[in-house]
Design an enzyme around this catalytic site. Sequence first.
Site, PDB file in Angstrom:
ATOM      1  N   HIS A  63      38.341  38.429  40.520  1.00 44.02           N
ATOM      2  CA  HIS A  63      37.453  39.583  40.297  1.00 44.02           C
ATOM      3  C   HIS A  63      36.236  39.170  39.467  1.00 44.02           C
ATOM      4  O   HIS A  63      36.220  39.388  38.255  1.00 44.02           O
ATOM      5  CB  HIS A  63      38.228  40.702  39.585  1.00 44.02           C
ATOM      6  N   GLY A  75      40.423  45.859  45.622  1.00 47.86           N
ATOM      7  CA  GLY A  75      41.070  47.170  45.605  1.00 47.86           C
ATOM      8  C   GLY A  75      42.350  47.044  46.394  1.00 47.86           C
ATOM      9  O   GLY A  75      43.183  46.198  46.095  1.00 47.86           O
ATOM     10  N   CYS A 113      38.846  39.488  46.303  1.00 50.40           N
ATOM     11  CA  CYS A 113      40.252  39.907  46.327  1.00 50.40           C
ATOM     12  C   CYS A 113      40.556  40.683  47.615  1.00 50.40           C
ATOM     13  O   CYS A 113      40.568  40.084  48.682  1.00 50.40           O
ATOM     14  CB  CYS A 113      40.587  40.668  45.045  1.00 50.40           C
ATOM     15  N   GLU A 172      33.551  40.543  39.108  1.00 52.64           N
ATOM     16  CA  GLU A 172      32.829  41.712  38.562  1.00 52.64           C
ATOM     17  C   GLU A 172      33.397  42.132  37.206  1.00 52.64           C
ATOM     18  O   GLU A 172      32.793  42.953  36.513  1.00 52.64           O
ATOM     19  CB  GLU A 172      32.878  42.886  39.560  1.00 52.64           C
ATOM     20  N   ARG A 215      47.049  40.915  41.491  1.00 54.19           N
ATOM     21  CA  ARG A 215      47.790  40.939  42.773  1.00 54.19           C
ATOM     22  C   ARG A 215      46.971  40.207  43.845  1.00 54.19           C
ATOM     23  O   ARG A 215      46.711  40.724  44.934  1.00 54.19           O
ATOM     24  CB  ARG A 215      48.114  42.378  43.194  1.00 54.19           C
TER      25      ARG A 215
END
Length: 199
Positions: A176, A51, A83, A178, A141
């Site tokens: 990521h 996030g 992340c 997930e 990012r």
Amino acid sequence: MPAAPPRVGVLAIQGDVEAHARALARVGATPVRVRREKELDGLAALVLPGGESTTISKGLARLGLAEPLREFASSGRPLLGTCAGAILLARAVENHPVPTLGLLDLVAVRNAYGTQVDSFAAEVDPGAAHGLDGLRCVFIRAPQLRHPDADVEVLARVGGRPVLVRQGRVLAATFHPELGDDPRVHALLLESAAGPAGA
Ligand code: GLN
């Protein structure tokens, strides 16, 4: 009687909470959203989602969760930071540093792939540990993890750079896991939750 499924927390301050909950359910865990210290009770492991690390870091301070999370780790229960979550585990941060939990002896460099490749997907380099060969990683990012101490194990790399590391029972992914439907990184978290304490 079959053992009850392990309860695995997902830090639910901001970020990719629901996708992690689904990924945990796919590997047989019961996901538990965590916003309070009390909600850590009885958890087998915890995920710190991706996030925005600035927002999540402020939330940790506001909710008084930093110290309880350090205690959670020192009790031998595994954590997976992805992340922004990986940034929050690092000992130090470069490029707009944020206060972190300092549970992983390396430096996380935020947004280290620059603006031109904000987001991309890539397969891990051949030779990844734990049957992770062929794992496809989505980077958004993403940070890079630099200067790992000797006891930080690099489990997978992309383009020669560490993307999945482990120190004791602290796992960190710069991508990521997930997103998509490859369960291997969440399965690895559950495996270390099931292992003997202190392993
Ligand atoms: N760039 C974000 C940060 O530094 C992390 C991005 C992500 O978690 N996908 O916090």
